[in-house]
Design a protein around this motif. Structure first.
Motif, PDB file in Angstrom:
ATOM      1  N   LYS A  94       0.864  -1.178   0.000  1.00  0.00           N
ATOM      2  CA  LYS A  94       0.000   0.000   0.000  1.00  0.00           C
ATOM      3  C   LYS A  94       0.901   1.228   0.000  1.00  0.00           C
ATOM      4  O   LYS A  94       1.730   1.406   0.892  1.00  0.00           O
ATOM      5  N   ILE A  95       0.737   2.085  -1.028  1.00  0.00           N
ATOM      6  CA  ILE A  95       1.564   3.285  -1.153  1.00  0.00           C
ATOM      7  C   ILE A  95       0.671   4.512  -1.057  1.00  0.00           C
ATOM      8  O   ILE A  95      -0.365   4.594  -1.730  1.00  0.00           O
ATOM      9  N   LEU A  96       1.076   5.456  -0.226  1.00  0.00           N
ATOM     10  CA  LEU A  96       0.371   6.733  -0.070  1.00  0.00           C
ATOM     11  C   LEU A  96       1.263   7.843  -0.615  1.00  0.00           C
ATOM     12  O   LEU A  96       2.362   8.064  -0.116  1.00  0.00           O
ATOM     13  N   ASP A  97       0.794   8.521  -1.636  1.00  0.00           N
ATOM     14  CA  ASP A  97       1.532   9.616  -2.268  1.00  0.00           C
ATOM     15  C   ASP A  97       0.980  10.924  -1.708  1.00  0.00           C
ATOM     16  O   ASP A  97      -0.204  11.228  -1.835  1.00  0.00           O
ATOM     17  N   VAL A  98       1.851  11.722  -1.068  1.00  0.00           N
ATOM     18  CA  VAL A  98       1.400  12.953  -0.410  1.00  0.00           C
ATOM     19  C   VAL A  98       1.811  14.218  -1.175  1.00  0.00           C
ATOM     20  O   VAL A  98       1.798  15.317  -0.629  1.00  0.00           O
ATOM     21  N   ARG A  99       2.129  14.059  -2.469  1.00  0.00           N
ATOM     22  CA  ARG A  99       2.485  15.229  -3.274  1.00  0.00           C
ATOM     23  C   ARG A  99       1.236  16.006  -3.683  1.00  0.00           C
ATOM     24  O   ARG A  99       0.115  15.546  -3.522  1.00  0.00           O
ATOM     25  N   GLU A 100       1.447  17.172  -4.249  1.00  0.00           N
ATOM     26  CA  GLU A 100       0.341  18.022  -4.694  1.00  0.00           C
ATOM     27  C   GLU A 100      -0.305  17.434  -5.947  1.00  0.00           C
ATOM     28  O   GLU A 100       0.277  16.609  -6.646  1.00  0.00           O
ATOM     29  N   ASP A 101      -1.521  17.891  -6.247  1.00  0.00           N
ATOM     30  CA  ASP A 101      -2.291  17.372  -7.379  1.00  0.00           C
ATOM     31  C   ASP A 101      -1.524  17.431  -8.691  1.00  0.00           C
ATOM     32  O   ASP A 101      -1.521  16.467  -9.454  1.00  0.00           O
ATOM     33  N   PHE A 102      -0.853  18.567  -8.977  1.00  0.00           N
ATOM     34  CA  PHE A 102      -0.151  18.700 -10.261  1.00  0.00           C
ATOM     35  C   PHE A 102       1.007  17.712 -10.369  1.00  0.00           C
ATOM     36  O   PHE A 102       1.315  17.212 -11.449  1.00  0.00           O
ATOM     37  N   GLU A 103       1.641  17.400  -9.243  1.00  0.00           N
ATOM     38  CA  GLU A 103       2.737  16.430  -9.240  1.00  0.00           C
ATOM     39  C   GLU A 103       2.185  15.021  -9.499  1.00  0.00           C
ATOM     40  O   GLU A 103       2.755  14.245 -10.272  1.00  0.00           O
ATOM     41  N   TRP A 104       1.085  14.702  -8.852  1.00  0.00           N
ATOM     42  CA  TRP A 104       0.421  13.402  -9.019  1.00  0.00           C
ATOM     43  C   TRP A 104       0.001  13.202 -10.469  1.00  0.00           C
ATOM     44  O   TRP A 104       0.220  12.149 -11.054  1.00  0.00           O
ATOM     45  N   GLU A 105      -0.630  14.221 -11.057  1.00  0.00           N
ATOM     46  CA  GLU A 105      -1.119  14.117 -12.427  1.00  0.00           C
ATOM     47  C   GLU A 105       0.012  13.882 -13.420  1.00  0.00           C
ATOM     48  O   GLU A 105      -0.160  13.177 -14.412  1.00  0.00           O
ATOM     49  N   ALA A 106       1.188  14.454 -13.154  1.00  0.00           N
ATOM     50  CA  ALA A 106       2.330  14.316 -14.068  1.00  0.00           C
ATOM     51  C   ALA A 106       2.923  12.917 -14.047  1.00  0.00           C
ATOM     52  O   ALA A 106       3.427  12.445 -15.065  1.00  0.00           O
ATOM     53  N   GLY A 107       2.869  12.250 -12.907  1.00  0.00           N
ATOM     54  CA  GLY A 107       3.414  10.905 -12.827  1.00  0.00           C
ATOM     55  C   GLY A 107       3.319  10.345 -11.422  1.00  0.00           C
ATOM     56  O   GLY A 107       3.690  11.009 -10.465  1.00  0.00           O
ATOM     57  N   HIS A 108       2.769   9.125 -11.321  1.00  0.00           N
ATOM     58  CA  HIS A 108       2.654   8.469 -10.017  1.00  0.00           C
ATOM     59  C   HIS A 108       2.698   6.955 -10.185  1.00  0.00           C
ATOM     60  O   HIS A 108       2.686   6.442 -11.293  1.00  0.00           O
TER      61      HIS A 108
END
Length: 109
Positions: A18-32
Motif C-alpha cells: 500500500k503506497i500513499l503519495d502525499v504530493r500536490e495534485d499537479f505532481e500526481w497528475e504528471a506521474g505516479h
C-alpha cells in the motif's frame, strides 16, 4: 525523532504494498505509481481516516521531506506508516513504472 520512524528505499518496498503519495495534485497528475493512494500532505490531517490501519503504508513524496512529515503524523495516530527515502525522484531513477493522468509521458515534477 526521525530515528524512531521506519524508512525504506524504493527497492525495499514489497510487491503489492500500500503506497500513499502525499504530493500536490499537479505532481500526481504528471506521474505516479499505479495503484497508489493520493492525499496531498496538507489534507492528511482531515483525510487520514481514508488510510488503511490494517497494513503497512509506504508514504512517498518528491524527495522524502513531505513523506517524512506525513509518516510521523500517521504513526502518532496508530498507523504503520513507513517513509520512502528519496521519494518519487528515487523511484524514477530506479526506472520503476509510473502512470500519468494528463496523457503525457509520466514524469516526476
Amino acid at each position: 525523532m526521525n530515528d524512531e520512524l521506519s524508512q525504506v528505499t524504493v527497492e525495499q518496498i514489497p510487491e503489492g504494498a500500500k503506497i500513499l503519495d502525499v504530493r500536490e495534485d499537479f505532481e500526481w497528475e504528471a506521474g505516479h505509481i499505479r495503484g497508489a493512494q493520493h492525499i496531498p500532505l496538507g489534507e492528511v490531517p482531515a483525510r487520514y481516516g481514508e488510510v488503511p490501519t490494517d497494513v503497512d503504508v509506504y508514504v512517498i513524496c518528491r524527495s522524502g521531506g513531505r513523506s517524512l512529515k506525513a509518516t510521523a503524523y500517521l504513526n502518532q495516530y496508530g498507523f504503520d506508516a513507513i517513509n520512502v527515502l528519496g521519494g518519487m525522484g528515487a523511484w524514477a531513477d530506479a526506472q520503476k513504472p509510473m502512470v500519468s493522468d494528463n496523457g503525457d509521458t509520466p514524469q516526476v515534477l
